[in-house]
Motif scaffolding. Structure first.
Motif, PDB file in Angstrom:
ATOM      1  N   LEU A  91      40.483  56.911  36.529  1.00 54.16           N
ATOM      2  CA  LEU A  91      39.395  57.822  36.183  1.00 54.16           C
ATOM      3  C   LEU A  91      39.349  57.943  34.668  1.00 54.16           C
ATOM      4  CD1 LEU A  91      37.206  59.960  36.790  1.00 54.16           C
ATOM      5  CD2 LEU A  91      39.049  61.662  36.915  1.00 54.16           C
ATOM      6  N   ILE A  92      38.229  57.547  34.080  1.00 57.27           N
ATOM      7  CA  ILE A  92      38.048  57.595  32.635  1.00 57.27           C
ATOM      8  C   ILE A  92      37.060  58.704  32.318  1.00 57.27           C
ATOM      9  CG2 ILE A  92      37.270  56.333  30.594  1.00 57.27           C
ATOM     10  CD1 ILE A  92      38.051  53.748  32.105  1.00 57.27           C
ATOM     11  N   GLN A  93      37.522  59.727  31.655  1.00 47.91           N
ATOM     12  CA  GLN A  93      36.651  60.851  31.309  1.00 47.91           C
ATOM     13  C   GLN A  93      35.928  60.582  29.989  1.00 47.91           C
ATOM     14  OE1 GLN A  93      39.435  64.113  31.464  1.00 47.91           O
ATOM     15  NE2 GLN A  93      39.244  64.319  33.675  1.00 47.91           N
ATOM     16  N   ALA A  94      34.740  61.202  29.852  1.00 49.79           N
ATOM     17  CA  ALA A  94      33.901  60.967  28.667  1.00 49.79           C
ATOM     18  C   ALA A  94      33.733  59.474  28.443  1.00 49.79           C
ATOM     19  CB  ALA A  94      34.493  61.653  27.443  1.00 49.79           C
ATOM     20  N   ALA A  95      33.284  58.797  29.472  1.00 48.17           N
ATOM     21  CA  ALA A  95      33.375  57.334  29.520  1.00 48.17           C
ATOM     22  C   ALA A  95      32.416  56.606  28.592  1.00 48.17           C
ATOM     23  CB  ALA A  95      33.161  56.848  30.956  1.00 48.17           C
ATOM     24  N   THR A  96      31.419  57.279  28.030  1.00 49.05           N
ATOM     25  CA  THR A  96      30.494  56.574  27.139  1.00 49.05           C
ATOM     26  C   THR A  96      30.829  56.792  25.665  1.00 49.05           C
ATOM     27  OG1 THR A  96      28.929  58.437  27.225  1.00 49.05           O
ATOM     28  CG2 THR A  96      28.588  56.614  28.779  1.00 49.05           C
ATOM     29  N   GLY A  97      31.905  57.510  25.350  1.00 48.21           N
ATOM     30  CA  GLY A  97      32.363  57.605  23.973  1.00 48.21           C
ATOM     31  C   GLY A  97      33.088  56.340  23.559  1.00 48.21           C
ATOM     32  N   ALA A 112      41.254  46.616  37.272  1.00 52.33           N
ATOM     33  CA  ALA A 112      41.363  47.917  37.941  1.00 52.33           C
ATOM     34  C   ALA A 112      39.986  48.387  38.396  1.00 52.33           C
ATOM     35  CB  ALA A 112      41.983  48.945  36.999  1.00 52.33           C
ATOM     36  N   GLU A 113      39.963  49.269  39.395  1.00 56.74           N
ATOM     37  CA  GLU A 113      38.721  49.875  39.865  1.00 56.74           C
ATOM     38  C   GLU A 113      38.460  51.135  39.040  1.00 56.74           C
ATOM     39  OE1 GLU A 113      36.606  51.517  43.998  1.00 56.74           O
ATOM     40  OE2 GLU A 113      38.709  50.873  43.985  1.00 56.74           O
ATOM     41  N   ILE A 114      37.237  51.268  38.517  1.00 58.29           N
ATOM     42  CA  ILE A 114      36.928  52.312  37.540  1.00 58.29           C
ATOM     43  C   ILE A 114      36.090  53.421  38.151  1.00 58.29           C
ATOM     44  CG2 ILE A 114      35.784  52.790  35.335  1.00 58.29           C
ATOM     45  CD1 ILE A 114      36.241  49.796  34.662  1.00 58.29           C
ATOM     46  N   TYR A 115      36.527  54.654  37.907  1.00 60.89           N
ATOM     47  CA  TYR A 115      35.721  55.850  38.117  1.00 60.89           C
ATOM     48  C   TYR A 115      35.528  56.499  36.751  1.00 60.89           C
ATOM     49  CZ  TYR A 115      36.867  55.244  43.052  1.00 60.89           C
ATOM     50  OH  TYR A 115      37.015  54.739  44.314  1.00 60.89           O
ATOM     51  N   ALA A 116      34.430  57.250  36.587  1.00 64.91           N
ATOM     52  CA  ALA A 116      34.129  57.764  35.258  1.00 64.91           C
ATOM     53  C   ALA A 116      33.431  59.113  35.350  1.00 64.91           C
ATOM     54  CB  ALA A 116      33.241  56.778  34.502  1.00 64.91           C
ATOM     55  N   THR A 117      33.511  59.881  34.259  1.00 63.80           N
ATOM     56  CA  THR A 117      32.729  61.110  34.136  1.00 63.80           C
ATOM     57  C   THR A 117      31.828  61.006  32.911  1.00 63.80           C
ATOM     58  OG1 THR A 117      34.342  62.319  32.775  1.00 63.80           O
ATOM     59  CG2 THR A 117      34.570  62.491  35.174  1.00 63.80           C
ATOM     60  N   VAL A 118      30.646  61.607  33.026  1.00 69.26           N
ATOM     61  CA  VAL A 118      29.673  61.650  31.936  1.00 69.26           C
ATOM     62  C   VAL A 118      29.004  63.019  31.925  1.00 69.26           C
ATOM     63  CG1 VAL A 118      29.203  59.166  31.983  1.00 69.26           C
ATOM     64  CG2 VAL A 118      27.843  60.720  33.405  1.00 69.26           C
ATOM     65  N   ASP A 160      45.117  56.324  40.645  1.00 71.18           N
ATOM     66  CA  ASP A 160      46.443  56.005  40.112  1.00 71.18           C
ATOM     67  C   ASP A 160      46.618  56.490  38.672  1.00 71.18           C
ATOM     68  OD1 ASP A 160      47.562  54.383  42.378  1.00 71.18           O
ATOM     69  OD2 ASP A 160      45.796  53.164  41.930  1.00 71.18           O
ATOM     70  N   VAL A 161      45.535  56.465  37.911  1.00 69.72           N
ATOM     71  CA  VAL A 161      45.619  56.839  36.498  1.00 69.72           C
ATOM     72  C   VAL A 161      44.410  57.685  36.122  1.00 69.72           C
ATOM     73  CG1 VAL A 161      45.642  55.996  34.108  1.00 69.72           C
ATOM     74  CG2 VAL A 161      46.904  54.753  35.891  1.00 69.72           C
ATOM     75  N   VAL A 162      44.649  58.732  35.343  1.00 69.58           N
ATOM     76  CA  VAL A 162      43.571  59.521  34.749  1.00 69.58           C
ATOM     77  C   VAL A 162      43.722  59.460  33.237  1.00 69.58           C
ATOM     78  CG1 VAL A 162      42.558  61.810  34.436  1.00 69.58           C
ATOM     79  CG2 VAL A 162      43.362  61.102  36.709  1.00 69.58           C
ATOM     80  N   LEU A 163      42.660  59.041  32.547  1.00 65.85           N
ATOM     81  CA  LEU A 163      42.613  59.121  31.087  1.00 65.85           C
ATOM     82  C   LEU A 163      41.844  60.392  30.756  1.00 65.85           C
ATOM     83  CD1 LEU A 163      43.380  57.686  28.432  1.00 65.85           C
ATOM     84  CD2 LEU A 163      41.107  56.630  28.477  1.00 65.85           C
ATOM     85  N   SER A 164      42.581  61.442  30.395  1.00 62.18           N
ATOM     86  CA  SER A 164      42.007  62.787  30.285  1.00 62.18           C
ATOM     87  C   SER A 164      41.647  63.123  28.848  1.00 62.18           C
ATOM     88  CB  SER A 164      43.008  63.818  30.820  1.00 62.18           C
ATOM     89  OG  SER A 164      42.523  65.128  30.614  1.00 62.18           O
ATOM     90  N   THR A 165      40.425  63.637  28.679  1.00 59.70           N
ATOM     91  CA  THR A 165      39.968  64.046  27.357  1.00 59.70           C
ATOM     92  C   THR A 165      39.586  65.519  27.306  1.00 59.70           C
ATOM     93  OG1 THR A 165      37.679  63.431  27.871  1.00 59.70           O
ATOM     94  CG2 THR A 165      39.082  61.729  26.880  1.00 59.70           C
ATOM     95  N   ILE A 166      39.800  66.244  28.394  1.00 58.06           N
ATOM     96  CA  ILE A 166      39.332  67.627  28.456  1.00 58.06           C
ATOM     97  C   ILE A 166      40.511  68.592  28.531  1.00 58.06           C
ATOM     98  CG2 ILE A 166      37.122  67.063  29.498  1.00 58.06           C
ATOM     99  CD1 ILE A 166      38.220  67.689  32.206  1.00 58.06           C
ATOM    100  N   SER A 167      40.225  69.850  28.192  1.00 53.31           N
ATOM    101  CA  SER A 167      41.255  70.889  28.217  1.00 53.31           C
ATOM    102  C   SER A 167      40.787  72.046  29.093  1.00 53.31           C
ATOM    103  CB  SER A 167      41.540  71.384  26.787  1.00 53.31           C
ATOM    104  OG  SER A 167      40.363  71.873  26.187  1.00 53.31           O
TER     105      SER A 167
END
Length: 244
Positions: A91-97, A112-118, A160-167
């Motif tokens: 899961l890639i957050q803020a995926a268009t930055g 890898a299989e990608i999920y994203a937030t925008v 399996d993995v989260v790339l987190s950009t939020i608090s």
């Protein structure tokens, strides 16, 4: 915004080498390089050789000056720390930055299989049309419902993995998105810098948590830039040039 930790003005640059130290063998004057050394807006920059990566002769130095931190952060997070592998989910957050797009490139690179937030519909449309991410793999970042939507798509497993950009509350929801033995990589660092709390019960599924500032890592361990991720960065920079 008051949250920039560096005491200097810049953290990435490109240029043409004018001189090298006597022990430097793989770079020479005239080489184009991307450099991750901290500095001011100088005409000349002196850097440890470990923080310099040779570019192709036809590389555009203006374009390449914008991708070092983004790609370096993505590779350190997903390769060096998370060991993201083929057929895993991320899961890639803020995926268009800048970081998000670099992370998408690396995730695709390893299979890898990608999920994203925008945050907006145009950003979602961009991920669908330009990055080939299915619409049902993209969630809204401005509500906390992304976790429920993610679990629907993964049949309750999580990723399996989260790339987190939020608090704040969103960070804790991101932690819940992890599958057993999952890894969360915190690059937003809001909770860390605000001295937030995280209950140890979150680790009962053998998950891992990482939080880092790439500039600090490179100051303390400059040889990190010479490891395998440097080869990956070189490959991704070629992808970046191709996609522009």
């Amino acid at each position: 915004m008051g949250n920039f930790e560096s005491v200097k003005s810049s953290n990435e640059s490109t240029g043409i080498i004018s001189r090298v130290g006597e022990n430097v063998t793989h770079l020479q004057p005239g080489d184009k390089v991307i450099c991750l050394e901290r500095g001011y807006y100088d005409t000349f920059l002196r850097s440890p050789v470990q923080k310099c990566l040779k570019l192709d002769d036809n590389a555009d130095l203006v374009e390449m000056a914008t991708v070092g931190i983004a790609h370096g952060t993505a590779i350190y997070a997903l390769d060096y720390l998370a060991h993201l592998e083929a057929n895993e989910t991320v899961l890639i957050q803020a995926a268009t930055g800048g970081l998000g797009l670099a992370a998408i490139q690396y995730a695709r690179y390893v299979g890898a299989e990608i999920y994203a937030t925008v945050g907006t519909q145009p950003k979602k449309d961009y991920l669908i049309s330009e990055c080939g991410i299915p619409a049902d793999h993209i969630f809204w970042s401005r509500t906390l419902e992304f976790k429920d939507e993610l679990f629907k798509q993964t049949r309750g497993r999580g990723v399996d993995v989260v790339l987190s950009t939020i608090s704040g509350p969103g960070f804790h929801e991101s932690l819940k998105c992890l599958a057993p033995c999952g890894r969360l990589i915190d690059v937003g660092r809001g909770n860390v810098l605000d001295k937030g709390n995280m209950g140890l019960h979150a680790f009962d599924r053998s998950i891992s948590f990482f939080s880092f500032d790439l500039n600090f890592v490179l100051e303390e361990k400059p040889r990190i830039a010479e490891r395998q991720e440097s080869q990956s960065l070189s490959q991704l920079l070629r992808i970046e040039v191709t996609n522009m």
